[in-house]
Design an enzyme around this catalytic site. Structure first.
Site, mmCIF file in Angstrom:
data_model
loop_
_atom_site.group_PDB
_atom_site.id
_atom_site.type_symbol
_atom_site.label_atom_id
_atom_site.label_comp_id
_atom_site.label_asym_id
_atom_site.label_seq_id
_atom_site.Cartn_x
_atom_site.Cartn_y
_atom_site.Cartn_z
ATOM 1 N N GLY A 269 39.145 43.494 48.825
ATOM 2 C CA GLY A 269 39.129 43.341 50.285
ATOM 3 C C GLY A 269 40.450 42.838 50.837
ATOM 4 O O GLY A 269 41.012 43.438 51.768
ATOM 5 N N LYS B 3 41.507 33.933 43.491
ATOM 6 C CA LYS B 3 40.312 33.822 42.637
ATOM 7 C C LYS B 3 40.736 33.848 41.162
ATOM 8 O O LYS B 3 40.484 34.812 40.441
ATOM 9 C CB LYS B 3 39.351 34.981 42.915
ATOM 10 C CG LYS B 3 38.624 34.904 44.254
ATOM 11 C CD LYS B 3 37.645 36.063 44.375
ATOM 12 C CE LYS B 3 36.882 36.060 45.681
ATOM 13 N NZ LYS B 3 36.058 37.262 45.844
ATOM 14 N N GLY C 283 36.551 42.595 42.413
ATOM 15 C CA GLY C 283 36.003 42.232 41.097
ATOM 16 C C GLY C 283 35.360 43.438 40.428
ATOM 17 O O GLY C 283 35.506 43.657 39.221
ATOM 18 N N ARG D 110 35.222 48.587 54.589
ATOM 19 C CA ARG D 110 34.009 48.852 53.807
ATOM 20 C C ARG D 110 32.949 49.562 54.658
ATOM 21 O O ARG D 110 32.189 50.372 54.128
ATOM 22 C CB ARG D 110 33.447 47.546 53.236
ATOM 23 C CG ARG D 110 34.218 47.077 52.024
ATOM 24 C CD ARG D 110 33.664 45.781 51.479
ATOM 25 N NE ARG D 110 34.187 45.515 50.141
ATOM 26 C CZ ARG D 110 33.967 44.403 49.468
ATOM 27 N NH1 ARG D 110 33.240 43.441 49.991
ATOM 28 N NH2 ARG D 110 34.463 44.248 48.256
#
Ligand code: 3PG
Ligand code: MG
Length: 429
Positions: free
Chosen positions: A341, A208, A369, A46
Site C-alpha cells: 500500500g 514493518k 505482505g 485497492r
C-alpha cells in the site's frame, strides 16, 4: 482429501440471481476525521483495482455482497475502522448506490442479503469487528456462508491470511473462484517465480521490520541482489556494529539478531546486499546512497520493490523513495513490479512534469505482505484453498474446530456485544 482442481475464476459461474460474496481488500489508508467526524480514503488503488470484478458481477445480474476488513480493530466494534469511507469511495467510483450494512453476520444481514436486487451491491461492515474472523472460527465462517451462494475473492492483499472470510468460508462453499485482480496478480508473480529476468533485484524498505525480516531469508534464493531502506535498514546497520543515534527509532534486539543471520547468508552466497551509506536525519536515505542504489539498479532486468525507503509522507524525507522511483521509471529493459500500500501510494504520488510515473511500472500490486509471501511460498493460502478446499488431514491447514463456540454460546456472546446489533436493524443501511 479433496483432489486439487483448477483455479476457477468468476467467468466460470452463472451469476444471475445468485448471492455472490466478493471478498475484497478495502483496507486502504484513511484520513484523520474531518469536521463531521468522517474519515476519507486517501489512496483508492485497492478499490479501483477491484472495480472490473465488481462491475462484471453487477452486469451479470448477481446480488453482490462485498466483505472486507479495515485495519486491525482487534475483534471489537470500533467506528474508527468502519467500512463506511471505503463504501462511500466505491459508490463515487461506480457512480451508483451502494447499500451499507451495519454488521456482517446475523439474521438481519441474511434477510438483507436476500433482498439485494440483481445487479445491485450491499457492502458489509468490517469483518474484523469479530475476533472470530482472524481466528478462522468455523462457526463464523458458517454464518458468512448463509449469505453466500458463490464465493469470489479478489482480496490479493489479504490472501496470505488464513482468516474466516479468506480461508474458512471458501473451504465450505463449493462454488468458489477468484476475480480479475487476483488473476492479474498471479500472472506477474508467477513470472517473477518462473521466468524472472536476470539479474533480479529486490528493494525492501518500510517500517514493518519484524514482518519482513523473516521472509528475506527465503527470498535470497530467488534474487541476485538486495537493496535495503526505511527503518528496517537500522537493524542491519546495527548488526554490522554501527551505532544507531539515540534519537532514531532503535531496532528491536530480535530484528538485529535476524539481520545478523541474513548478512551471514548473503556473505555465504556472495550476494550483493546494499545498505544505506548515509541518511537524511535518519528518516530517509541520503544522496550518496541514492546514487549507489541507482547505479546498482541500472544493471537489473527485473526488480520487485516493497516498502518506501524513507518517511515518504513527509516531503522532506521523500527524496530517496522518489529519486529511486524516477530512476526505475526511466530504466528500459527491466520489468518493474511494486507491491504494498505505502509503496504504491508513493509511486502514484511521484510526479514528473505534473504526471504520475505509475504508468512506467509494469505492475503495481495490491499486496504488500501477501506479495512477499507469494514469492516465498510460491502461492498463498487464500488462493490455494480455492483449488483444494478444506483439507482437515493436513496439519498445516488445521481448522480451529476445538476452539469454536456452539450456536448457543455464539448467540449469547453476540447478544451481549456492546453497541453492535448483529441483526443489522437500527443502524444505517
Ligand atoms: C494489508 O494491508 O496488508 C492487508 O489488508 C492485510 O492486512 P493485515 O496485515 O492487517 O492482515
Ligand atoms: Mg499487512
Amino acid at each position: 482429501m479433496n483432489k486439487p482442481s483448477r483455479l476457477k475464476t468468476i467467468r466460470d459461474f452463472t451469476l444471475r440471481g445468485k448471492r455472490v460474496f466478493l471478498r475484497l481488500d478495502f483496507n486502504t489508508p484513511l484520513s484523520p476525521p474531518d469536521e463531521n467526524g468522517v474519515r476519507h480514503v486517501e489512496d483508492d488503488t485497492r478499490i479501483r483495482e477491484a472495480l472490473p470484478t465488481i462491475k462484471y458481477a453487477c452486469e451479470q445480474g448477481a446480488k453482490v455482497i462485498i466483505g472486507s476488513h479495515v485495519g486491525r480493530p482487534n475483534g471489537k466494534r470500533n467506528e474508527t475502522y468502519s467500512i463506511l469511507p471505503a463504501a462511500m469511495k466505491l459508490a463515487e467510483l461506480l457512480d451508483t448506490e451502494v447499500t451499507v450494512a451495519d454488521d456482517c453476520v446475523g439474521e438481519g444481514i441474511e434477510f438483507k442479503a436476500s433482498q439485494v436486487q440483481n445487479g445491485h451491491i450491499m457492502i458489509l461492515e468490517n469483518l474484523r469487528f469479530y475476533k472470530e474472523e482472524e481466528a478462522n472460527d468455523p462457526q463464523f465462517a458458517k454464518y458468512l456462508s448463509r449469505i453466500c451462494d458463490i464465493y469470489i475473492t479478489d482480496a490479493f492483499g489479504t490472501a496470505h491470511r488464513k482468516h474466516a472470510s479468506t480461508y474458512g468460508l471458501p473451504s465450505i462453499i463449493p462454488d468458489r473462484g477468484c476475480g480479475f485482480l487476483i488473476e492479474k496478480e498471479i500472472k506477474y508473480f508467477d513470472s517473477m517465480l518462473h521466468t524472472p529476468g536476470q539479474p533480479f533485484y529486490l528493494i525492501l524498505g518500510g517500517a514493518k521490520v519484524s514482518d519482513k525480516i523473516q521472509t528475506i531469508h527465503a527470498l535470497m534464493k530467488r534474487v541476485q541482489g538486495m537493496i535495503i531502506g526505511g527503518a528496517m535498514a537500522y537493524a542491519f546497520m546495527k548488526a554490522k556494529g554501527e551505532k544507531i543515534p539515540h534519537e532514531w527509532k532503535q531496532p528491536a534486539p530480535e530484528d538485529v539478531e535476524a539481520a545478523k543471520e541474513i548478512l551471514k547468508e548473503a556473505d555465504r552466497r556472495k550476494m550483493p546486499f546494499l545498505l544505506p551509506v548515509d541518511t537524511n536525519e535518519g528518516f530517509d536515505i541520503g544522496p550518496k546512497t541514492i546514487a549507489l542504489y541507482q547505479d546498482f539498479l541500472s544493471k537489473s532486468k527485473m526488480v520487485f520493490w516493497n516498502g518506501p525507503l524513507g518517511w515518504f509522507e513527509k516531503p522532506d524525507y521523500a527524496t530517496g523513495t522518489n529519486e529511486v522511483a524516477k530512476f526505475l521509471a526511466n530504466l528500459s529493459g527491466c520489468v518493474k513490479i511494486v507491491g504494498g500500500g505505502d509503496t504504491v501510494s508513493a509511486i502514484n504520488q511521484c510526479l514528473v512534469d505534473g504526471v504520475s510515473i505509475a504508468s512506467k511500472f509494469d505492475h503495481l500490486s495490491t499486496g504488500g505482505g501477501a506479495a512477499l509471501e507469494y514469492l516465498e511460498n510460491e502461492g498463498l493460502p487464500g488462493i490455494e484453498v480455492l483449488k483444494t478446499g478444506y483439507r482437515p488431514q493436513s496439519p498445516d491447514l488445521e481448522w480451529n474446530e476445538k476452539n469454536s463456540k456452539t450456536d448457543a454460546e455464539w448467540e449469547a456472546e453476540n447478544a451481549a456485544r456492546d453497541g453492535g446489533s448483529r441483526d443489522g436493524r437500527g443502524g444505517r443501511s
